[in-house]
Design a protein around this motif. Sequence first.
Motif, PDB file in Angstrom:
ATOM      1  N   ASP A 187       0.845  -1.202   0.000  1.00  0.00           N
ATOM      2  CA  ASP A 187       0.000   0.000   0.000  1.00  0.00           C
ATOM      3  C   ASP A 187       0.879   1.251   0.000  1.00  0.00           C
ATOM      4  O   ASP A 187       1.804   1.368   0.784  1.00  0.00           O
ATOM      5  CB  ASP A 187      -0.913  -0.018   1.220  1.00  0.00           C
ATOM      6  CG  ASP A 187      -1.965   1.065   1.178  1.00  0.00           C
ATOM      7  OD1 ASP A 187      -2.195   1.626   0.093  1.00  0.00           O
ATOM      8  OD2 ASP A 187      -2.548   1.359   2.226  1.00  0.00           O
ATOM      9  N   GLY A 188       0.601   2.151  -0.911  1.00  0.00           N
ATOM     10  CA  GLY A 188       1.377   3.377  -1.040  1.00  0.00           C
ATOM     11  C   GLY A 188       2.523   3.254  -2.023  1.00  0.00           C
ATOM     12  O   GLY A 188       3.136   4.247  -2.393  1.00  0.00           O
ATOM     13  N   THR A 221       4.538   2.759  -5.546  1.00  0.00           N
ATOM     14  CA  THR A 221       4.307   3.258  -6.903  1.00  0.00           C
ATOM     15  C   THR A 221       5.067   2.407  -7.906  1.00  0.00           C
ATOM     16  O   THR A 221       6.041   1.734  -7.563  1.00  0.00           O
ATOM     17  CB  THR A 221       4.760   4.716  -7.042  1.00  0.00           C
ATOM     18  OG1 THR A 221       6.163   4.796  -6.809  1.00  0.00           O
ATOM     19  CG2 THR A 221       4.014   5.617  -6.083  1.00  0.00           C
ATOM     20  N   VAL A 256      -0.207   3.744  -8.557  1.00  0.00           N
ATOM     21  CA  VAL A 256      -0.073   3.869  -7.105  1.00  0.00           C
ATOM     22  C   VAL A 256      -0.989   2.831  -6.474  1.00  0.00           C
ATOM     23  O   VAL A 256      -2.178   2.766  -6.790  1.00  0.00           O
ATOM     24  CB  VAL A 256      -0.484   5.276  -6.612  1.00  0.00           C
ATOM     25  CG1 VAL A 256      -0.404   5.348  -5.086  1.00  0.00           C
ATOM     26  CG2 VAL A 256       0.357   6.351  -7.245  1.00  0.00           C
ATOM     27  N   HIS A 257      -0.426   2.001  -5.599  1.00  0.00           N
ATOM     28  CA  HIS A 257      -1.238   1.032  -4.872  1.00  0.00           C
ATOM     29  C   HIS A 257      -1.880   1.764  -3.701  1.00  0.00           C
ATOM     30  O   HIS A 257      -1.196   2.197  -2.783  1.00  0.00           O
ATOM     31  CB  HIS A 257      -0.369  -0.130  -4.376  1.00  0.00           C
ATOM     32  CG  HIS A 257      -1.140  -1.213  -3.740  1.00  0.00           C
ATOM     33  ND1 HIS A 257      -0.770  -1.796  -2.567  1.00  0.00           N
ATOM     34  CD2 HIS A 257      -2.278  -1.828  -4.115  1.00  0.00           C
ATOM     35  CE1 HIS A 257      -1.639  -2.720  -2.236  1.00  0.00           C
ATOM     36  NE2 HIS A 257      -2.565  -2.763  -3.163  1.00  0.00           N
ATOM     37  N   ALA A 258      -3.188   1.957  -3.789  1.00  0.00           N
ATOM     38  CA  ALA A 258      -3.911   2.762  -2.797  1.00  0.00           C
ATOM     39  C   ALA A 258      -4.846   1.892  -1.965  1.00  0.00           C
ATOM     40  O   ALA A 258      -6.049   2.125  -1.899  1.00  0.00           O
ATOM     41  CB  ALA A 258      -4.691   3.869  -3.497  1.00  0.00           C
TER      42      ALA A 258
END
Length: 83
Positions: free
Chosen positions: A50-51, A53, A72-74
């Motif tokens: 998470d977070g 790129t 972006v892994h959100a």
Amino acid sequence: MRGPVTEPPLPPETPMLARLDHLAVLEVSGDDRTSWLQGQVTNDVLAFVDGGTMRAFHLDAQGRILAEVEGVHAGASWLLLVD
């Protein structure tokens, strides 16, 4: 006659704004978002937390490049910036 007006360069940490009207933002969500995206781009999306790129290419079924993608892994989704 005066020459062109030049300004000193900005320090690297200076925040800046830029228009990105030519780019699209896509959201990939759902339970299979990561496995689906893994089969679509050239980067290993399973390695991102998470977070995190990434920069990758989006490929067609024959492996030809369709687009360059920034992602972006959100958490519950991936946000993709596509040209």
